[in-house]
Design a protein around this motif. Sequence first.
Motif, PDB file in Angstrom:
ATOM      1  N   ILE A  98       0.781  -1.256   0.000  1.00  0.00           N
ATOM      2  CA  ILE A  98       0.000   0.000   0.000  1.00  0.00           C
ATOM      3  C   ILE A  98       0.804   1.293   0.000  1.00  0.00           C
ATOM      4  O   ILE A  98       0.214   2.364   0.028  1.00  0.00           O
ATOM      5  N   ASP A 178      -6.109   0.439  23.081  1.00  0.00           N
ATOM      6  CA  ASP A 178      -6.775   0.927  21.866  1.00  0.00           C
ATOM      7  C   ASP A 178      -8.280   0.953  22.067  1.00  0.00           C
ATOM      8  O   ASP A 178      -8.858   0.035  22.647  1.00  0.00           O
ATOM      9  N   LYS A 195      -7.224  -3.438  -1.142  1.00  0.00           N
ATOM     10  CA  LYS A 195      -5.840  -2.942  -1.142  1.00  0.00           C
ATOM     11  C   LYS A 195      -4.986  -3.751  -0.171  1.00  0.00           C
ATOM     12  O   LYS A 195      -3.786  -3.912  -0.371  1.00  0.00           O
ATOM     13  N   VAL A 221      -8.308   6.046  25.999  1.00  0.00           N
ATOM     14  CA  VAL A 221      -7.628   6.971  26.910  1.00  0.00           C
ATOM     15  C   VAL A 221      -8.403   8.287  26.870  1.00  0.00           C
ATOM     16  O   VAL A 221      -8.719   8.798  25.799  1.00  0.00           O
ATOM     17  N   TYR A 244      -8.517  11.545  13.530  1.00  0.00           N
ATOM     18  CA  TYR A 244      -9.851  10.982  13.280  1.00  0.00           C
ATOM     19  C   TYR A 244     -10.967  12.008  13.185  1.00  0.00           C
ATOM     20  O   TYR A 244     -12.117  11.634  13.038  1.00  0.00           O
ATOM     21  N   ASP A 304     -10.852   5.030  -1.922  1.00  0.00           N
ATOM     22  CA  ASP A 304     -11.278   3.798  -1.236  1.00  0.00           C
ATOM     23  C   ASP A 304     -12.799   3.740  -1.121  1.00  0.00           C
ATOM     24  O   ASP A 304     -13.396   2.667  -1.223  1.00  0.00           O
ATOM     25  N   ASP A 443       0.522   9.590  12.502  1.00  0.00           N
ATOM     26  CA  ASP A 443      -0.361  10.660  12.028  1.00  0.00           C
ATOM     27  C   ASP A 443      -0.634  11.726  13.086  1.00  0.00           C
ATOM     28  O   ASP A 443      -0.865  12.883  12.739  1.00  0.00           O
ATOM     29  N   VAL A 451       1.336   4.954   5.947  1.00  0.00           N
ATOM     30  CA  VAL A 451       1.711   3.842   6.812  1.00  0.00           C
ATOM     31  C   VAL A 451       3.239   3.774   6.968  1.00  0.00           C
ATOM     32  O   VAL A 451       3.761   3.607   8.072  1.00  0.00           O
TER      33      VAL A 451
HETATM   34  P1  FAD Z   1      -3.790   4.849  13.024  1.00  0.00           P
HETATM   35  O1  FAD Z   1      -3.562   3.807  12.001  1.00  0.00           O
HETATM   36  O2  FAD Z   1      -4.896   5.802  12.788  1.00  0.00           O
HETATM   37  O3  FAD Z   1      -3.999   4.125  14.421  1.00  0.00           O
HETATM   38  C1  FAD Z   1      -4.350   4.866  15.558  1.00  0.00           C
HETATM   39  C2  FAD Z   1      -4.980   3.956  16.591  1.00  0.00           C
HETATM   40  O4  FAD Z   1      -5.169   4.711  17.785  1.00  0.00           O
HETATM   41  C3  FAD Z   1      -6.354   3.433  16.176  1.00  0.00           C
HETATM   42  O5  FAD Z   1      -6.402   2.028  16.328  1.00  0.00           O
HETATM   43  C4  FAD Z   1      -7.319   4.131  17.166  1.00  0.00           C
HETATM   44  O6  FAD Z   1      -8.411   3.293  17.528  1.00  0.00           O
HETATM   45  C5  FAD Z   1      -6.416   4.366  18.365  1.00  0.00           C
HETATM   46  N1  FAD Z   1      -6.864   5.479  19.198  1.00  0.00           N
HETATM   47  C6  FAD Z   1      -7.168   6.734  18.814  1.00  0.00           C
HETATM   48  N2  FAD Z   1      -7.515   7.472  19.892  1.00  0.00           N
HETATM   49  C7  FAD Z   1      -7.435   6.671  20.975  1.00  0.00           C
HETATM   50  C8  FAD Z   1      -7.669   6.845  22.378  1.00  0.00           C
HETATM   51  N3  FAD Z   1      -8.062   8.014  22.883  1.00  0.00           N
HETATM   52  N4  FAD Z   1      -7.487   5.786  23.215  1.00  0.00           N
HETATM   53  C9  FAD Z   1      -7.088   4.577  22.723  1.00  0.00           C
HETATM   54  N5  FAD Z   1      -6.854   4.362  21.407  1.00  0.00           N
HETATM   55  C10 FAD Z   1      -7.014   5.398  20.540  1.00  0.00           C
HETATM   56  N6  FAD Z   1      -1.498   5.081   3.874  1.00  0.00           N
HETATM   57  C11 FAD Z   1      -0.731   4.416   2.988  1.00  0.00           C
HETATM   58  O7  FAD Z   1       0.488   4.386   3.155  1.00  0.00           O
HETATM   59  N7  FAD Z   1      -1.283   3.788   1.914  1.00  0.00           N
HETATM   60  C12 FAD Z   1      -2.622   3.759   1.711  1.00  0.00           C
HETATM   61  O8  FAD Z   1      -3.086   3.176   0.749  1.00  0.00           O
HETATM   62  C13 FAD Z   1      -3.461   4.409   2.640  1.00  0.00           C
HETATM   63  N8  FAD Z   1      -4.803   4.370   2.491  1.00  0.00           N
HETATM   64  C14 FAD Z   1      -5.577   4.977   3.432  1.00  0.00           C
HETATM   65  C15 FAD Z   1      -6.951   4.878   3.307  1.00  0.00           C
HETATM   66  C16 FAD Z   1      -7.768   5.472   4.247  1.00  0.00           C
HETATM   67  C17 FAD Z   1      -9.246   5.338   4.110  1.00  0.00           C
HETATM   68  C18 FAD Z   1      -7.216   6.230   5.310  1.00  0.00           C
HETATM   69  C19 FAD Z   1      -8.108   6.921   6.286  1.00  0.00           C
HETATM   70  C20 FAD Z   1      -5.850   6.324   5.442  1.00  0.00           C
HETATM   71  C21 FAD Z   1      -5.017   5.693   4.506  1.00  0.00           C
HETATM   72  N9  FAD Z   1      -3.637   5.743   4.623  1.00  0.00           N
HETATM   73  C22 FAD Z   1      -2.848   5.085   3.721  1.00  0.00           C
HETATM   74  C23 FAD Z   1      -2.987   6.459   5.746  1.00  0.00           C
HETATM   75  C24 FAD Z   1      -2.547   5.489   6.841  1.00  0.00           C
HETATM   76  O9  FAD Z   1      -3.569   4.567   7.118  1.00  0.00           O
HETATM   77  C25 FAD Z   1      -2.131   6.242   8.102  1.00  0.00           C
HETATM   78  O10 FAD Z   1      -1.144   7.181   7.759  1.00  0.00           O
HETATM   79  C26 FAD Z   1      -1.562   5.304   9.177  1.00  0.00           C
HETATM   80  O11 FAD Z   1      -2.481   4.284   9.491  1.00  0.00           O
HETATM   81  C27 FAD Z   1      -1.209   6.097  10.450  1.00  0.00           C
HETATM   82  O12 FAD Z   1      -0.812   5.208  11.441  1.00  0.00           O
HETATM   83  P2  FAD Z   1      -0.940   5.583  12.995  1.00  0.00           P
HETATM   84  O13 FAD Z   1      -0.413   4.400  13.724  1.00  0.00           O
HETATM   85  O14 FAD Z   1      -0.329   6.898  13.242  1.00  0.00           O
HETATM   86  O15 FAD Z   1      -2.498   5.770  13.266  1.00  0.00           O
END
Ligand code: FAD
Length: 480
Positions: A98, A178, A195, A221, A244, A304, A443, A451
């Motif tokens: 991806i 989480d 994907k 949290v 989010y 998507d 993010d 990712v």
């Molecule tokens: P996230 O993956 O968002 O994970 C954050 C986690 O924190 C979640 O599980 C959430 O439940 C948890 N959380 C949030 N707040 C709290 C709280 N208060 N207490 C406990 N838990 C909490 N990137 C790519 O590289 N290729 C792609 O094709 C791609 N497609 C995408 C498609 C979509 C629809 C979206 C929305 C994004 C896409 N992205 C893609 C971007 C990618 O998914 C993100 O950049 C990546 O997942 C960020 O990782 P992260 O670990 O920072 O956050």
Amino acid sequence: MADNPMLKFVDRDQAYPAKRAATARMDDFREIADRYAVESAEDQSARCSQCGVPYCSVHCPLHNHIPDWLRLTAEGRLREAYELSNATSTMPEICGRICPQDRLCEGNCVIEFSGHGAVTIGSVEKFITDTAWEEGWVEPIVPGPSKGQSVGVIGAGPAGMTVAELLRVRGYEVHIYDRYDRAGGLLTYGIPGFKLEKPVVMRRVERLREGGIVFHHGFEVGRDATLDELRQKHDAVFIGTGVYKPRAIKAPGVGAPGVVDALDYLTASNRKGFGDAVPAFDDGSLDARGKDIVVIGGGDTAMDCVRTAVRQGAASVKCLYRRDRANMPGSQREVANAEEEGVEFVWLSAPEAFDGTEGVSGVRATKMRLGRPDASGRRAPEPDPGSEFRLDADLVIKALGFDAEDLPKLFGSADLGVTRWGTVRIDHKTMMTSLDGVFAGGDIVRGASLVVWAVRDGRDVAERMHGYLKAKAKQERLAA
Ligand code: FAD
Ligand code: SF4
Ligand code: SF4
């Protein structure tokens, strides 16, 4: 002299794994590309010219050792290729699927510039680690000797999963909190199966669990504990909560039933894929079947959504975007996939109002024209007077991107420093937030990103947290 197995790009054409025909793939949520046969992976790897300064690696956020694992693959030494690829990434088969390779590794391959078509790096990366899983080469996580210290990770997305794995291997006790019922973050509930098939994510999660990482699901949290409570419980904390808060559209009628947020729509669809009961899908509100769908936005999330709607059996799917194809943020590869699947793009168009009170019945829109470049470097759209038009719609999906939630308020930590966009502010050297022992990445620091950048942050943060925890243990020993 032995024949050089590499540099075959002159007489060997670029060949990605075959995509399934659009008509076949529109009926299911399986990935659209087949996997390489061993010979094809070897042949394609052999196209690499083994650059002295490999721009592919320079532009890979993980600086993967790309030419080295391509050479090993070309030589049929797959297990070694896997070990090397795994040394710099916690999820190479996921990134291979991806990453927007056209903007990263492959987009910077010298062979691409010389007109021969880039080495198909992402597809080979996926092939190597998928093979490793099948062959049993993916080792379980073996925790190092116990350090007697514990780490709390908030968020089980790719950033949190990476921090957790790398610190567990170093001998720390790791707890992930989480708010969802499954780990993986957007890998699990955002990105659709066509994907990234979900078993690919779940086997990574299982490996973490089997390695002794403790998951606390359904734990939000802010609701179930404050940040300070977690700081009391653990020697260090990582915030990887992603972004989010959906960006809003200000237009009359936007509150009508049937105008929904992209992530609600995608999450419902992904949950159905897991076999969950999803009332808002089962009662039809978040199901596109038989409906005229309009998706608003031009990023990867919008792509998507349109492709999910096609698979759910929508009557028609249109994507409304205020700029043109050349100025959209989403990947061109995904636009092409969507067009093949029957999605119609309505470029240079923006919504003005939504018709319908009981339920949305249409979108009134106006054509746009491109003015001067804005702060992002892309030409700013402006309305073209007198060009209004209307599209029928039974379901409108808003996919305009995401902002950070108000974490200081949510976490009950007014002293957690954030930027004016609400993202968490870190010291880029230590990767620590304004709070001692609290780190952040992914993010929630970068804003909506990729990712591969979340994995990179996770890797960097794990290194810095280890340094911090070592120093803390030493201080405590001296004070004792
Ligand atoms: P996230 O993956 O968002 O994970 C954050 C986690 O924190 C979640 O599980 C959430 O439940 C948890 N959380 C949030 N707040 C709290 C709280 N208060 N207490 C406990 N838990 C909490 N990137 C790519 O590289 N290729 C792609 O094709 C791609 N497609 C995408 C498609 C979509 C629809 C979206 C929305 C994004 C896409 N992205 C893609 C971007 C990618 O998914 C993100 O950049 C990546 O997942 C960020 O990782 P992260 O670990 O920072 O956050
Ligand atoms: Fe390319 Fe992404 Fe793999 Fe890096 S992680 S080599 S950018 S596909
Ligand atoms: Fe091989 Fe292309 Fe990387 Fe050069 S830039 S090392 S040709 S993959």
